[in-house]
Write an enzyme that holds these catalytic residues in place. Structure first.
Site, PDB file in Angstrom:
ATOM      1  N   ASP A 132       2.770  10.129   1.237  1.00 10.67           N
ATOM      2  CA  ASP A 132       2.740  11.128   2.312  1.00 10.67           C
ATOM      3  C   ASP A 132       1.776  10.694   3.422  1.00 10.67           C
ATOM      4  O   ASP A 132       1.642  11.377   4.437  1.00 10.67           O
ATOM      5  CB  ASP A 132       2.454  12.545   1.794  1.00 10.67           C
ATOM      6  CG  ASP A 132       1.105  12.665   1.121  1.00 10.67           C
ATOM      7  OD1 ASP A 132       0.397  11.653   0.993  1.00 10.67           O
ATOM      8  OD2 ASP A 132       0.753  13.798   0.706  1.00 10.67           O
ATOM      9  N   GLU A 170      -8.290   6.961  -6.257  1.00  5.75           N
ATOM     10  CA  GLU A 170      -8.548   6.739  -4.832  1.00  5.75           C
ATOM     11  C   GLU A 170     -10.015   6.986  -4.476  1.00  5.75           C
ATOM     12  O   GLU A 170     -10.582   8.042  -4.815  1.00  5.75           O
ATOM     13  CB  GLU A 170      -7.647   7.662  -3.979  1.00  5.75           C
ATOM     14  CG  GLU A 170      -7.905   7.473  -2.477  1.00  5.75           C
ATOM     15  CD  GLU A 170      -6.829   8.031  -1.569  1.00  5.75           C
ATOM     16  OE1 GLU A 170      -5.779   8.477  -2.053  1.00  5.75           O
ATOM     17  OE2 GLU A 170      -7.048   8.002  -0.343  1.00  5.75           O
TER      18      GLU A 170
HETATM   19  O1  KIV Z   1       0.130   8.647   0.577  1.00  6.80           O
HETATM   20  C1  KIV Z   1      -0.255   7.544   0.193  1.00  6.80           C
HETATM   21  O2  KIV Z   1      -0.037   6.510   0.822  1.00  6.80           O
HETATM   22  C2  KIV Z   1      -1.003   7.489  -1.064  1.00  6.80           C
HETATM   23  C3  KIV Z   1      -1.729   6.222  -1.355  1.00  6.80           C
HETATM   24  C4  KIV Z   1      -2.950   6.163  -0.537  1.00  6.80           C
HETATM   25  C5  KIV Z   1      -2.015   6.062  -2.807  1.00  6.80           C
HETATM   26  O3  KIV Z   1      -1.051   8.438  -1.785  1.00  6.80           O
END
Ligand code: KIV
Length: 254
Positions: A41, A171
């Protein structure tokens, strides 16, 4: 790649993950055999120009998941559950089903082990996500630096495994915490801003290609400067059109 193969890579071979949002990039990632493609997202910020991931809708996710699947017919594709799409177990199950029907092999959600458990129990392949959770974090900074914060993240990672997640994204957490979680879980950990000891790594493709400059996290290593290439090409085009050098004979019909 089948899920069992991905999981068997833990402890043997690093798992390579990247985000993709469109047909062309997905095609390139499949050609290069990236292990997992995430339709993140992060789409909202790096492609759609929204202020945060909170604004991403199911419609956005479905359109881009479809585009990625059309480019990467055989890759393992995970689609993010957008903000609000997983607020109750029933709603989450309905929306996860739409993302799977739209081309994803699995869905990812932020935190919420209870919802993850409900999805897994209904046959969905679910990727967990703990540490910094962009959909709800008041600010983007490293999580779990103190003991209380670290314990909460460790517990959530364990709960996500118990819920039936096949892998978990860590993260923006300290490397030693990610190492501890990685050694305690049987499922693979995929790090972003979580140091070198995770079972795999993921980056946002627009960050690593140098295609997004509004915000640059410390962990987002640039492997290319695509914005610079685009600017150079556009400058050349402007110059040639202004000077009436484009289109020459070779680009015209007689
Ligand atoms: O939305 C995204 O790109 C993510 C990554 C940062 C893991 O959730």
């Amino acid at each position: 790649m089948p899920l069992a193969k991905l999981q068997s890579m833990k402890g043997f071979q690093p798992i390579v993950c990247l985000t993709a949002y469109d047909y062309n990039i997905a095609k390139l990632l499949e050609e290069e055999q990236v292990d997992i493609i995430l339709v993140g997202d992060s789409l909202g910020m790096v492609v759609l120009g929204y202020g945060s991931t909170k604004e991403v809708t199911m419609e956005d996710m479905l359109r881009h998941t479809g585009a990625v699947r059309r480019g990467a017919l055989t890759s393992f594709i995970v689609a993010d559950m957008p903000f609000g799409s997983d607020e109750t177990p029933e709603k989450a199950l309905e929306n996860a089903g739409k993302l799977i029907d739209g081309g994803a092999d699995a869905v990812k959600l932020e935190g919420k082990p209870g919802i993850a458990e409900h999805l897994a129990r209904h046959g969905m392949q679910v990727m967990g996500h703990t540490g910094l959770l962009p959909q709800t974090a008041p600010e983007f900074r490293v999580q779990g630096k103190d003991k209380a914060g670290a314990d909460l993240i460790l517990k959530e990672a364990k709960d996500l495994e118990k819920a039936g997640c096949f892998a978990v994204v860590l993260e923006s957490i300290p490397a030693d915490l990610a190492e501890k979680i990685t050694s305690m879980l049987k499922i693979p950990t995929i790090g972003i801003g979580a140091g070198p000891y995770c079972d795999g790594q993921i980056l946002v493709i627009n960050d690593m290609l140098g295609m997004f400059e509004d915000f640059r996290p410390k962990f987002a290593k640039r492997y290319a400067q695509v914005n610079e290439l685009v600017k150079k090409a556009v400058k050349s085009y402007i110059k040639e059109v202004k000077q009436k050098r484009f289109p020459g004979e070779e680009y015209s019909f007689s």
